[in-house]
Design a protein around this motif. Structure first.
Motif, mmCIF file in Angstrom:
data_model
loop_
_atom_site.group_PDB
_atom_site.id
_atom_site.type_symbol
_atom_site.label_atom_id
_atom_site.label_comp_id
_atom_site.label_asym_id
_atom_site.label_seq_id
_atom_site.Cartn_x
_atom_site.Cartn_y
_atom_site.Cartn_z
ATOM 1 N N GLY A 29 60.783 18.162 41.932
ATOM 2 C CA GLY A 29 61.267 17.055 42.748
ATOM 3 C C GLY A 29 62.434 17.470 43.635
ATOM 4 O O GLY A 29 63.335 16.683 43.892
ATOM 5 N N ARG A 30 62.460 18.710 44.077
ATOM 6 C CA ARG A 30 63.547 19.149 44.956
ATOM 7 C C ARG A 30 62.946 19.676 46.268
ATOM 8 O O ARG A 30 61.742 19.974 46.328
ATOM 9 C CB ARG A 30 64.405 20.236 44.282
ATOM 10 N N PRO A 31 63.745 19.739 47.320
ATOM 11 C CA PRO A 31 63.185 20.205 48.589
ATOM 12 C C PRO A 31 62.704 21.651 48.493
ATOM 13 O O PRO A 31 63.249 22.442 47.715
ATOM 14 C CB PRO A 31 64.364 20.104 49.564
ATOM 15 N N VAL A 32 61.710 21.960 49.310
ATOM 16 C CA VAL A 32 61.164 23.314 49.311
ATOM 17 C C VAL A 32 62.217 24.261 49.886
ATOM 18 O O VAL A 32 62.951 23.885 50.798
ATOM 19 C CB VAL A 32 59.911 23.366 50.199
ATOM 20 N N CYS A 33 62.326 25.483 49.327
ATOM 21 C CA CYS A 33 63.271 26.404 49.943
ATOM 22 C C CYS A 33 62.582 27.718 50.313
ATOM 23 O O CYS A 33 61.493 28.009 49.851
ATOM 24 C CB CYS A 33 64.498 26.618 49.064
ATOM 25 N N LEU A 56 64.901 28.204 41.179
ATOM 26 C CA LEU A 56 64.970 26.864 41.782
ATOM 27 C C LEU A 56 65.782 25.910 40.922
ATOM 28 O O LEU A 56 66.379 24.966 41.419
ATOM 29 C CB LEU A 56 63.562 26.296 42.004
ATOM 30 N N ILE A 57 65.802 26.179 39.621
ATOM 31 C CA ILE A 57 66.585 25.298 38.741
ATOM 32 C C ILE A 57 68.079 25.584 38.896
ATOM 33 O O ILE A 57 68.893 24.664 38.943
ATOM 34 C CB ILE A 57 66.148 25.454 37.266
ATOM 35 N N ILE A 58 68.431 26.882 39.017
ATOM 36 C CA ILE A 58 69.873 27.194 39.015
ATOM 37 C C ILE A 58 70.525 27.091 40.386
ATOM 38 O O ILE A 58 71.733 27.089 40.479
ATOM 39 C CB ILE A 58 70.185 28.566 38.374
ATOM 40 N N THR A 59 69.743 27.013 41.449
ATOM 41 C CA THR A 59 70.403 26.943 42.758
ATOM 42 C C THR A 59 69.966 25.723 43.572
ATOM 43 O O THR A 59 68.817 25.299 43.470
ATOM 44 C CB THR A 59 70.149 28.226 43.588
ATOM 45 N N ASP A 73 70.700 25.930 46.859
ATOM 46 C CA ASP A 73 70.623 26.488 48.210
ATOM 47 C C ASP A 73 69.215 26.336 48.766
ATOM 48 O O ASP A 73 68.247 26.265 48.014
ATOM 49 C CB ASP A 73 70.970 27.993 48.194
ATOM 50 N N ASP A 74 69.106 26.320 50.095
ATOM 51 C CA ASP A 74 67.752 26.206 50.635
ATOM 52 C C ASP A 74 67.157 27.557 51.012
ATOM 53 O O ASP A 74 66.056 27.632 51.535
ATOM 54 C CB ASP A 74 67.675 25.188 51.792
#
Ligand SMILES: Nc1ncnc2c1ncn2[C@@H]1O[C@H](COP(=O)(O)OP(=O)(O)OP(=O)(O)O)[C@@H](O)[C@H]1O
Length: 700
Positions: A575-579, A609-612, A614-615
């Protein structure tokens, strides 16, 4: 209003009764209201001064502010009612008073003169207007007795109040507890029994408004809980109104469909999904409700289910659609694969196909090349070894021979097995995966072949079907077949040859129509040589053999494709933006040898993706064991994207083993020796890790 001779007489009688009680303790119970008698007795006991009545228990401004704050809702709801009640009596010498459940005056509103007289008694904001404080009075007595009451003239315990008439009614909350009291006070000669009626009606109006406010705030709270839940789940959720328009969607829905919230909201649901799911549900009603559909989106295949929302009168008010990434096909409750396919209108998706939803029952017409290709679309990779494996898998899908998939752990054997099943004419039947390594040897027989009722202690009375029976009409995926105990191998061979099972403890032969796909990461030839795998079974399952290449043999192009695919799908799941990933980090991934293959890659990316937040993923975000590749690592860096990598393989076995040993050692250190976490991080099973610890002598 009391007037004339009768009024005067009543007043004198009241005063006489009061004097008799105050000075001689005499009570004429025939002439006095029992509530007033009880109150007078309470006041005498509490030693209230009958010749007083001026309140000396008053809260200062600061404390009063706090009290008003904690009675905020009562004040907000009661204020317009007080205003309207006062409006009807304005100019008649009355004042309206609101107190809390402790008798503290929160608000007064009244004619100037009356407020002035009240002030002389300290009958104003902050004063404590209880029986103990100022004797029998409508407010205090109503709060004590819990009933509406009118107290006039010498019914008041204190003589200073004998010129007043007061009517008060308690205000109760939805659960029945007293929140406060509403009072109307004025000059004695304006006493009218209807005043009490008016105050009771006003208190009731406050009570019902309070109920409405509370249910509104409960509703708001329920809505907030729902929104929080919807925003927390990883599935995409969309609300659709009765016209098929998307009215709301959560972040995962936007990510999965590759559309911004602003674009998605207001779109026609059928346009987004490129089919006609909603009207199907709206017209077919319950029959279409909750069924799974497969749709193609930029991220890959999604499972979508729509459930209609009905009003209490049965009419359809809209629908909720849930979408999620299809993981190894869609399994129904019995482990069945379902689903045809349609396309979602993401930015990079072809919307012109006009494909409507294909329901499981409707099926996909067999033999059409385009539809048959779809199941393999989920296998990401364009390198020569992957293309070769896919080509073989396509052929396997077109026949019903037994297939043997060979490949390292995490390389995608189950993905291939599922794709073959979905592309075969058995796709309407079940896909039943069985991990032969994880079945306890005592149970493997009954798990595979089932058992008849009462055949052993703890068995179900009616017996149970085994995986072969469950897979009837479909595909049985025997994963890690190289770990199957020898005695079971003989039984398996018999079933494969006879196409029938006999349940443990049973005597009936049950015919089964099952296509078997087996898989292993073991070298079966060596297992055979060492007597751990039956030769006859090997030749029986090895009809069509497909080698799934390890990630390190697929080339940098495949690694990049896999990374991009996984980043998008994991972001959607979290559920987070794609990076994105920068080129240095991508190079580092390519330099690593990926012993845990795609699973390990997926785990690494998920950790990142869990620990950052940043995009862009950079080198410093990657785990340390990737940041320090062994010097002579046979990584993928420098390989030509999407080209076969035939040259330069040499004999890297000992080097890879060194690297593997190092990776395991570092991961163990990182997770403080925790086997489960280490195995998960490396993308291998716990048993495989134990094997490797033994192999590399890393047990301590
Ligand atoms: N080519 C691929 N494209 C996309 N995802 C893949 C691919 N290959 C594997 N995966 C993903 O990697 C993970 C491991 O795949 P899978 O379970 O099929 O491997 P496996 O070889 O069966 O592993 P094991 O031997 O441990 O059972 C899964 O999450 C799968 O979806």
């Amino acid at each position: 209003m009391m007037a004339g001779h009768a009024g005067l007489n009543k007043r004198r009688n009241l005063e006489k009764n009061w004097e008799d009680f105050i000075y001689s303790d005499k009570l004429d119970l025939n002439k006095l209201n029992s509530d007033i008698v009880s109150s007078w007795q309470r006041c005498k006991k509490a030693e209230v001064n009958p010749l007083g009545g001026k309140c000396d228990h008053i809260y200062g401004r600061d404390r009063l502010e706090q009290i008003c704050e904690s009675n905020k809702m009562l004040l907000e709801v009661a204020t317009p009612v007080i205003e309207s009640v006062y409006h009807t009596v304005q100019g008649s010498g009355f004042m309206v008073v609101l107190v809390n459940n402790e008798g503290i005056i929160l608000k007064t509103m009244g004619d100037y003169q009356t407020l002035n007289s009240a002030e002389r008694l300290n009958f104003g904001q902050g004063a404590v207007w209880t029986e103990e404080s100022v004797g029998t009075n409508a407010i205090g007595t109503s709060l004590t007795s819990g009933i509406p009451i009118q107290i006039t003239g010498a019914e008041h315990f204190c003589s200073h109040h004998h010129v007043w008439t007061c009517s008060a009614a308690p205000i109760c909350g939805p659960e029945g507890h007293v929140l406060g009291c509403l009072d109307m006070s004025g000059p004695y000669d304006k006493m009218h029994p209807h005043t009490l009626g008016m105050i009771v009606a006003a208190a009731q109006a406050i009570e019902s408004q309070l109920r409405r406010e509370l249910s509104k705030s409960e509703l708001e709270l329920a809505l907030k809980k729902l929104t929080t839940a919807v925003d927390t789940v990883t599935d995409g959720i969309m609300y659709i109104n009765g016209d098929g328009i998307i009215t709301d969607a959560n972040i995962p829905a936007c990510n999965l469909l590759g559309l911004s919230y602003g674009r998605l909201k207001g779109m026609r649901f059928n346009h987004v999904l490129g089919g006609d799911i909603v009207s199907g549900c709206f017209t077919a009603g319950a029959s279409a409700n909750g069924e799974d559909f497969i749709i193609s989106a930029p991220l890959g295949r999604l499972v979508c289910s729509v459930k209609t929302i009905t009003h209490s009168n049965g009419t359809i008010g809209g629908a909720v659609a849930v979408i999620r990434i299809q993981k190894n096909g869609v399994r129904g409750p019995g482990g069945h694969c379902t689903g045809g396919e349609m396309k979602a209108a993401g930015p990079s998706t072809d919307t012109g196909s006009g494909n409507g939803p294909v329901r499981p029952s409707g099926g996909v017409s067999s033999g059409t090349a385009s539809r048959q290709a779809a199941p393999f679309n989920g296998i990401i990779g364009c390198s020569q070894p992957v293309r070769a494996a896919i080509n073989l898998a396509r052929r396997a899908a077109a026949c019903s021979s037994t297939v043997l998939l060979l490949g390292e752990s995490g390389s995608g054997k189950e993905v291939f097995a599922m794709s073959i099943h979905m592309a075969s004419d058995r796709r309407q039947g079940p896909f039943i995966p069985v991990n032969c390594a994880s079945l306890p040897s005592g149970l493997i027989q009954s798990e595979l072949f089932g058992y008849s009722g009462g055949s052993f202690t703890g068995a179900k009375r009616d017996g149970q079907r085994g995986k072969f029976e469950l897979a009837h009409g479909g595909t049985l995926f025997l994963d890690e077949i190289g770990d199957m105990p020898l005695e079971m191998q003989a039984n398996l061979l018999r079933v494969l040859q006879e196409k029938a099972v006999m349940r443990v403890g049973g005597s009936k032969i049950i015919p089964v129509d099952v296509r078997v796909i087996a898989a292993t990461n073991k070298d079966l030839l060596r297992e055979m040589q060492q007597g751990r795998f039956r030769e006859d079974l090997f030749y029986r399952i090895n009809v069509l053999c497909i080698e799934i290449p390890p990630v390190r043999d697929r080339g940098a192009g495949d690694l990049q494709l896999l990374t991009q695919h996984l980043l998008v799908s994991i972001a959607a799941r979290l559920g987070r933006p794609v990076c994105k990933i920068d080129s240095a980090a991508m190079k580092m991934l390519a330099e690593y040898h990926w012993p845990g293959n795609v699973r390990e890659l997926a785990n690494v990316l998920e950790q990142v993706l869990i620990i950052t937040d940043d995009d862009v993923i950079r080198v410093e975000h990657l785990p340390r064991y990737l940041q320090k590749p062994a010097r002579d690592s046979q990584g993928l860096a420098g390989q030509v994207p999407c080209e076969p990598e035939e040259s330069g393989r040499g004999n890297p076995v000992s080097t890879l083993e060194q690297i593997e040993k190092q990776a395991i050692r570092e991961a163990l250190q990182r997770f403080d020796g925790n086997i489960s976490r280490t195995a998960r991080a490396l993308g291998i099973g716990r048993n495989t890790l134990y094997d490797k610890l033994k192999k590399y002598d890393l047990k301590d």
